[in-house]
Design a protein around this motif. Structure first.
Motif, PDB file in Angstrom:
ATOM      1  N   GLY A  89     -16.012  -9.961 -10.280  1.00 25.50           N
ATOM      2  CA  GLY A  89     -15.377  -8.698  -9.904  1.00 25.50           C
ATOM      3  C   GLY A  89     -15.402  -8.483  -8.404  1.00 25.50           C
ATOM      4  O   GLY A  89     -14.430  -7.991  -7.811  1.00 25.50           O
ATOM      5  N   ILE A  90     -16.513  -8.872  -7.783  1.00 30.46           N
ATOM      6  CA  ILE A  90     -16.645  -8.742  -6.328  1.00 30.46           C
ATOM      7  C   ILE A  90     -15.621  -9.634  -5.623  1.00 30.46           C
ATOM      8  O   ILE A  90     -14.910  -9.201  -4.720  1.00 30.46           O
ATOM      9  CB  ILE A  90     -18.076  -9.096  -5.891  1.00 30.46           C
ATOM     10  N   THR A  91     -15.543 -10.893  -6.061  1.00 34.87           N
ATOM     11  CA  THR A  91     -14.608 -11.814  -5.409  1.00 34.87           C
ATOM     12  C   THR A  91     -13.154 -11.413  -5.694  1.00 34.87           C
ATOM     13  O   THR A  91     -12.295 -11.562  -4.824  1.00 34.87           O
ATOM     14  CB  THR A  91     -14.856 -13.273  -5.841  1.00 34.87           C
ATOM     15  N   ASN A  92     -12.898 -10.883  -6.878  1.00 31.34           N
ATOM     16  CA  ASN A  92     -11.541 -10.422  -7.206  1.00 31.34           C
ATOM     17  C   ASN A  92     -11.138  -9.241  -6.324  1.00 31.34           C
ATOM     18  O   ASN A  92     -10.014  -9.200  -5.814  1.00 31.34           O
ATOM     19  CB  ASN A  92     -11.451 -10.046  -8.681  1.00 31.34           C
ATOM     20  N   THR A  93     -12.044  -8.306  -6.135  1.00 29.66           N
ATOM     21  CA  THR A  93     -11.763  -7.155  -5.286  1.00 29.66           C
ATOM     22  C   THR A  93     -11.498  -7.601  -3.848  1.00 29.66           C
ATOM     23  O   THR A  93     -10.568  -7.119  -3.196  1.00 29.66           O
ATOM     24  CB  THR A  93     -12.936  -6.155  -5.320  1.00 29.66           C
ATOM     25  N   ALA A  94     -12.306  -8.539  -3.362  1.00 27.41           N
ATOM     26  CA  ALA A  94     -12.109  -9.050  -2.000  1.00 27.41           C
ATOM     27  C   ALA A  94     -10.768  -9.766  -1.879  1.00 27.41           C
ATOM     28  O   ALA A  94     -10.069  -9.630  -0.872  1.00 27.41           O
ATOM     29  CB  ALA A  94     -13.254  -9.977  -1.616  1.00 27.41           C
ATOM     30  N   THR A  95     -10.389 -10.515  -2.891  1.00 28.01           N
ATOM     31  CA  THR A  95      -9.105 -11.215  -2.875  1.00 28.01           C
ATOM     32  C   THR A  95      -7.952 -10.217  -2.832  1.00 28.01           C
ATOM     33  O   THR A  95      -6.995 -10.388  -2.060  1.00 28.01           O
ATOM     34  CB  THR A  95      -8.965 -12.128  -4.109  1.00 28.01           C
ATOM     35  N   LEU A  96      -8.029  -9.176  -3.645  1.00 29.03           N
ATOM     36  CA  LEU A  96      -6.982  -8.146  -3.632  1.00 29.03           C
ATOM     37  C   LEU A  96      -6.909  -7.469  -2.268  1.00 29.03           C
ATOM     38  O   LEU A  96      -5.819  -7.162  -1.777  1.00 29.03           O
ATOM     39  CB  LEU A  96      -7.239  -7.114  -4.727  1.00 29.03           C
ATOM     40  N   GLY A  97      -8.054  -7.252  -1.651  1.00 28.91           N
ATOM     41  CA  GLY A  97      -8.079  -6.658  -0.311  1.00 28.91           C
ATOM     42  C   GLY A  97      -7.417  -7.549   0.720  1.00 28.91           C
ATOM     43  O   GLY A  97      -6.665  -7.074   1.586  1.00 28.91           O
TER      44      GLY A  97
ATOM     45  N   ALA B  76      -6.421   2.824  -3.882  1.00 27.83           N
ATOM     46  CA  ALA B  76      -7.510   2.285  -4.698  1.00 27.83           C
ATOM     47  C   ALA B  76      -7.090   2.278  -6.161  1.00 27.83           C
ATOM     48  O   ALA B  76      -6.406   3.188  -6.631  1.00 27.83           O
ATOM     49  CB  ALA B  76      -8.770   3.124  -4.525  1.00 27.83           C
ATOM     50  N   THR B  77      -7.487   1.220  -6.870  1.00 28.33           N
ATOM     51  CA  THR B  77      -7.201   1.126  -8.297  1.00 28.33           C
ATOM     52  C   THR B  77      -8.506   1.101  -9.066  1.00 28.33           C
ATOM     53  O   THR B  77      -9.558   0.811  -8.517  1.00 28.33           O
ATOM     54  CB  THR B  77      -6.385  -0.144  -8.627  1.00 28.33           C
ATOM     55  N   THR B  78      -8.426   1.385 -10.344  1.00 31.65           N
ATOM     56  CA  THR B  78      -9.605   1.408 -11.195  1.00 31.65           C
ATOM     57  C   THR B  78      -9.661   0.123 -11.992  1.00 31.65           C
ATOM     58  O   THR B  78      -8.634  -0.321 -12.485  1.00 31.65           O
ATOM     59  CB  THR B  78      -9.536   2.626 -12.142  1.00 31.65           C
ATOM     60  N   PRO B  79     -10.788  -0.508 -12.191  1.00 35.32           N
ATOM     61  CA  PRO B  79     -12.123  -0.122 -11.759  1.00 35.32           C
ATOM     62  C   PRO B  79     -12.400  -0.465 -10.305  1.00 35.32           C
ATOM     63  O   PRO B  79     -13.161   0.212  -9.638  1.00 35.32           O
ATOM     64  CB  PRO B  79     -13.041  -0.901 -12.667  1.00 35.32           C
ATOM     65  N   ALA B  80     -11.813  -1.522  -9.786  1.00 34.51           N
ATOM     66  CA  ALA B  80     -12.025  -1.858  -8.370  1.00 34.51           C
ATOM     67  C   ALA B  80     -10.851  -2.686  -7.891  1.00 34.51           C
ATOM     68  O   ALA B  80     -10.430  -3.621  -8.557  1.00 34.51           O
ATOM     69  CB  ALA B  80     -13.323  -2.630  -8.200  1.00 34.51           C
ATOM     70  N   GLY B  81     -10.346  -2.344  -6.760  1.00 32.29           N
ATOM     71  CA  GLY B  81      -9.233  -3.101  -6.207  1.00 32.29           C
ATOM     72  C   GLY B  81      -8.322  -2.217  -5.393  1.00 32.29           C
ATOM     73  O   GLY B  81      -8.664  -1.075  -5.065  1.00 32.29           O
ATOM     74  N   VAL B  82      -7.156  -2.744  -5.100  1.00 39.84           N
ATOM     75  CA  VAL B  82      -6.212  -2.022  -4.269  1.00 39.84           C
ATOM     76  C   VAL B  82      -4.790  -2.402  -4.693  1.00 39.84           C
ATOM     77  O   VAL B  82      -4.536  -3.528  -5.102  1.00 39.84           O
ATOM     78  CB  VAL B  82      -6.450  -2.326  -2.771  1.00 39.84           C
ATOM     79  N   SER B  83      -3.910  -1.424  -4.638  1.00 40.17           N
ATOM     80  CA  SER B  83      -2.490  -1.712  -4.867  1.00 40.17           C
ATOM     81  C   SER B  83      -1.748  -1.422  -3.573  1.00 40.17           C
ATOM     82  O   SER B  83      -2.147  -0.563  -2.791  1.00 40.17           O
ATOM     83  CB  SER B  83      -1.932  -0.860  -6.012  1.00 40.17           C
ATOM     84  N   VAL B  84      -0.666  -2.153  -3.352  1.00 45.09           N
ATOM     85  CA  VAL B  84       0.084  -2.044  -2.113  1.00 45.09           C
ATOM     86  C   VAL B  84       1.523  -1.677  -2.424  1.00 45.09           C
ATOM     87  O   VAL B  84       2.143  -2.271  -3.305  1.00 45.09           O
ATOM     88  CB  VAL B  84       0.068  -3.388  -1.348  1.00 45.09           C
ATOM     89  N   THR B  85       2.031  -0.688  -1.715  1.00 46.40           N
ATOM     90  CA  THR B  85       3.443  -0.349  -1.799  1.00 46.40           C
ATOM     91  C   THR B  85       4.000  -0.250  -0.384  1.00 46.40           C
ATOM     92  O   THR B  85       3.278   0.081   0.554  1.00 46.40           O
ATOM     93  CB  THR B  85       3.682   0.979  -2.536  1.00 46.40           C
ATOM     94  N   THR B  86       5.271  -0.566  -0.260  1.00 45.37           N
ATOM     95  CA  THR B  86       5.951  -0.471   1.036  1.00 45.37           C
ATOM     96  C   THR B  86       7.019   0.597   0.931  1.00 45.37           C
ATOM     97  O   THR B  86       7.805   0.606  -0.018  1.00 45.37           O
ATOM     98  CB  THR B  86       6.587  -1.817   1.409  1.00 45.37           C
ATOM     99  N   THR B  87       7.019   1.501   1.898  1.00 47.41           N
ATOM    100  CA  THR B  87       8.034   2.549   1.952  1.00 47.41           C
ATOM    101  C   THR B  87       8.716   2.505   3.315  1.00 47.41           C
ATOM    102  O   THR B  87       8.158   1.990   4.286  1.00 47.41           O
ATOM    103  CB  THR B  87       7.428   3.946   1.729  1.00 47.41           C
ATOM    104  N   VAL B  88       9.899   3.053   3.374  1.00 45.51           N
ATOM    105  CA  VAL B  88      10.626   3.146   4.633  1.00 45.51           C
ATOM    106  C   VAL B  88      10.308   4.495   5.265  1.00 45.51           C
ATOM    107  O   VAL B  88      10.355   5.529   4.598  1.00 45.51           O
ATOM    108  CB  VAL B  88      12.148   2.993   4.399  1.00 45.51           C
ATOM    109  N   SER B  89       9.959   4.483   6.537  1.00 53.15           N
ATOM    110  CA  SER B  89       9.565   5.687   7.247  1.00 53.15           C
ATOM    111  C   SER B  89      10.717   6.670   7.359  1.00 53.15           C
ATOM    112  O   SER B  89      11.859   6.289   7.604  1.00 53.15           O
ATOM    113  CB  SER B  89       9.066   5.321   8.636  1.00 53.15           C
ATOM    114  N   GLU B  90      10.390   7.923   7.196  1.00 53.76           N
ATOM    115  CA  GLU B  90      11.376   8.989   7.356  1.00 53.76           C
ATOM    116  C   GLU B  90      11.242   9.666   8.716  1.00 53.76           C
ATOM    117  O   GLU B  90      11.916  10.656   8.987  1.00 53.76           O
ATOM    118  CB  GLU B  90      11.215  10.025   6.237  1.00 53.76           C
ATOM    119  N   THR B  91      10.366   9.133   9.571  1.00 54.16           N
ATOM    120  CA  THR B  91      10.173   9.707  10.901  1.00 54.16           C
ATOM    121  C   THR B  91      11.484   9.633  11.677  1.00 54.16           C
ATOM    122  O   THR B  91      12.123   8.584  11.712  1.00 54.16           O
ATOM    123  CB  THR B  91       9.077   8.934  11.664  1.00 54.16           C
TER     124      THR B  91
END
Length: 109
Positions: free
Chosen positions: A5-13, A45-60
């Motif tokens: 789980g630790i190595t998986n979380t690091a890989t996702l990061g 952050a995702t459950t139980p541990a990890g990260v999800s990534v999304t890309t959006t276009v800036s509205e600035t």
């Protein structure tokens, strides 16, 4: 948390930072492209541990209609942050791998 789980979380990061750097590269490459809108990288952050990534276009809003809304200072700051975050995740992954090695050597004995 388990060692895997630790190595998986690091890989996702690390993968999340890879996507962030790709978006920064696109922004820097298009800084002088008229009408280009900056890509934002959102990390959640995702459950139980990890990260999800999304890309959006800036509205600035842009400074002028024939320019992009990319600020090179923001991009370089983001790049430095990504470098540190990737290095931290790589260190966690390395530590997890060392723990696996130690566990395997104990199991052999």
């Amino acid at each position: 948390m388990s060692i895997s789980g630790i190595t998986n979380t690091a890989t996702l990061g690390m993968l999340a930072q890879q996507k962030r750097v790709a978006n920064i590269a696109s922004n820097v490459a298009n800084v002088d492209t008229p009408g280009y809108r900056r890509l934002n990288t959102n990390l959640n952050a995702t459950t139980p541990a990890g990260v999800s990534v999304t890309t959006t276009v800036s509205e600035t809003p842009k400074a002028a209609p024939d320019t992009s809304n990319v600020d090179l200072l923001d991009e370089m700051t983001g790049l430095i942050g990504s470098e540190h975050a990737f290095a931290a995740n790589a260190k966690v992954f390395e530590t997890g791998a060392d723990m696996w090695d130690m566990l395997m050597s104990i199991k052999k004995d």
